[in-house]
Design an enzyme around this catalytic site. Structure first.
Site, PDB file in Angstrom:
ATOM      1  N   GLY A  46       5.435  10.238   4.203  1.00 13.51           N
ATOM      2  CA  GLY A  46       4.773   9.155   5.021  1.00 13.51           C
ATOM      3  C   GLY A  46       5.406   8.679   6.242  1.00 13.51           C
ATOM      4  N   GLU A 101      11.152   4.028   5.825  1.00 11.44           N
ATOM      5  CA  GLU A 101       9.952   4.019   5.070  1.00 11.44           C
ATOM      6  C   GLU A 101       8.710   3.680   6.013  1.00 11.44           C
ATOM      7  OE1 GLU A 101       8.445   5.384   2.910  1.00 11.44           O
ATOM      8  OE2 GLU A 101       9.353   5.345   0.803  1.00 11.44           O
ATOM      9  N   ASP A 105       5.708  -0.953  -1.333  1.00  8.13           N
ATOM     10  CA  ASP A 105       4.704  -1.370  -2.221  1.00  8.13           C
ATOM     11  C   ASP A 105       5.065  -1.969  -3.381  1.00  8.13           C
ATOM     12  OD1 ASP A 105       2.189  -1.279  -3.446  1.00  8.13           O
ATOM     13  OD2 ASP A 105       1.206   0.415  -2.264  1.00  8.13           O
ATOM     14  N   LYS A 133       4.005  -4.681   1.630  1.00  6.41           N
ATOM     15  CA  LYS A 133       3.008  -5.124   1.025  1.00  6.41           C
ATOM     16  C   LYS A 133       3.391  -6.032  -0.369  1.00  6.41           C
ATOM     17  CE  LYS A 133      -1.088  -2.152   0.813  1.00  6.41           C
ATOM     18  NZ  LYS A 133      -1.956  -1.094  -0.072  1.00  6.41           N
ATOM     19  N   PHE A 154      -6.469  -0.701   1.686  1.00  4.09           N
ATOM     20  CA  PHE A 154      -6.114   0.681   1.605  1.00  4.09           C
ATOM     21  C   PHE A 154      -5.953   1.200   3.116  1.00  4.09           C
ATOM     22  CE2 PHE A 154      -6.724   4.398  -1.387  1.00  4.09           C
ATOM     23  CZ  PHE A 154      -6.049   5.075  -0.282  1.00  4.09           C
ATOM     24  N   ARG A 167      -2.738  11.107   8.341  1.00  2.00           N
ATOM     25  CA  ARG A 167      -1.583  10.570   8.626  1.00  2.00           C
ATOM     26  C   ARG A 167      -1.452  10.849  10.280  1.00  2.00           C
ATOM     27  NH1 ARG A 167       1.768  10.957   4.313  1.00  2.00           N
ATOM     28  NH2 ARG A 167       1.011  12.478   2.651  1.00  2.00           N
TER      29      ARG A 167
HETATM   30  C1  PRP Z   1       4.296   6.217  -0.334  1.00  2.00           C
HETATM   31  C2  PRP Z   1       5.203   5.824   0.396  1.00  2.00           C
HETATM   32  C3  PRP Z   1       6.485   5.150  -0.294  1.00  2.00           C
HETATM   33  C4  PRP Z   1       5.812   4.741  -1.589  1.00  2.00           C
HETATM   34  C5  PRP Z   1       5.809   3.166  -1.406  1.00  2.00           C
HETATM   35  O1  PRP Z   1       4.564   7.530  -0.793  1.00  2.00           O
HETATM   36  O2  PRP Z   1       5.466   6.609   1.422  1.00  2.00           O
HETATM   37  O3  PRP Z   1       7.235   6.237  -0.133  1.00  2.00           O
HETATM   38  O4  PRP Z   1       4.575   5.463  -1.604  1.00  2.00           O
HETATM   39  O5  PRP Z   1       5.240   2.859  -2.670  1.00  2.00           O
HETATM   40  P1  PRP Z   1       6.318   2.064  -3.937  1.00  2.00           P
HETATM   41  O6  PRP Z   1       6.899   0.879  -3.239  1.00  2.00           O
HETATM   42  O7  PRP Z   1       5.096   1.908  -4.927  1.00  2.00           O
HETATM   43  O8  PRP Z   1       7.170   3.069  -4.594  1.00  2.00           O
HETATM   44  P2  PRP Z   1       3.548   8.599  -1.433  1.00  2.00           P
HETATM   45  O9  PRP Z   1       4.075   8.696  -2.785  1.00  2.00           O
HETATM   46  O10 PRP Z   1       2.330   8.175  -1.136  1.00  2.00           O
HETATM   47  O11 PRP Z   1       4.038   9.779  -0.759  1.00  2.00           O
HETATM   48  P3  PRP Z   1       3.850  10.092   0.850  1.00  2.00           P
HETATM   49  O12 PRP Z   1       4.922   9.642   1.548  1.00  2.00           O
HETATM   50  O13 PRP Z   1       4.112  11.718   0.854  1.00  2.00           O
HETATM   51  O14 PRP Z   1       2.682   9.768   1.562  1.00  2.00           O
END
Ligand code: PRP
Length: 183
Positions: A46, A101, A105, A133, A154, A167
């Protein structure tokens, strides 16, 4: 209007607003890391777009690395288990790391990574997240640099996905519920 734009309920941050905020963050990090030879570590996938923009906005002598962690479904997400699927390729002992990042979340990913990098001997680990968030947080962790604080909606675009899509939207938007409802 592209096919992808039709799936967006509302735009949260335009391409121009993101660029302006990235510049501010870059200036701020320039002051903090000038002469400190920081290592920018992007968390795949991401953060790849934010990474590309932030390192150009912060003109300090630095290098880049990439780390990939397991993307997990909702069931395992709550367990907090994080697995590294691609590790960084160099010795980080004594280095000043800046983890880049796209979104902070629950905090599972970044709290794991911060501890991991400190265990590997990093002198410091700072966190720069485009989106925060806080309403979803389950781990005690805060970012040092935050682009925007967002409500629990979302969001997709500028690196953020839904089922690996969207993306490449140049802005950040909220997905229409009908796109993901029925799951
Ligand atoms: C998302 C984002 C962070 C993580 C945040 O990755 O890129 O790495 O979730 O969430 P958290 O604080 O609850 O850990 P995702 O697993 O969706 O993979 P991506 O980066 O490939 O989209």
């Amino acid at each position: 209007m592209s096919m992808m734009d039709q799936d967006i309920l509302k735009v949260l941050y335009t391409q121009e607003e993101i660029a302006a905020r990235v510049k501010e963050l870059g200036d701020q990090m320039y002051k903090d890391f000038k002469g400190k030879n920081p290592l920018f570590v992007s968390v795949l996938r991401g953060a790849f777009i934010f990474m590309a923009d932030i390192v150009r906005a912060c003109q300090v002598k630095s290098d880049v690395e990439f780390i990939a962690v397991s993307s997990y479904g909702n069931a395992t997400r709550s367990s907090g288990a994080v697995q590294i699927t691609h590790d960084i390729q160099q010795d980080i002992s004594g280095r000043n790391l800046v983890v880049i990042e796209d979104i902070l979340d629950s905090g599972n990913t970044l709290s794991f990574l911060k501890q991991y990098f400190l265990t590997k001997g990093a002198a410091s680990v700072s966190i720069c997240t485009l989106l925060d968030k806080p309403s979803r947080r389950t781990k005690v962790i805060t970012a040092d640099y935050i682009g925007f604080t967002v409500p629990d909606e979302f969001v997709v675009g500028y690196g953020l996905d839904y089922c690996q899509k969207y993306r490449n939207l140049p802005y950040i938007g909220v997905l229409k519920p009908e796109v993901y409802s029925g799951e």
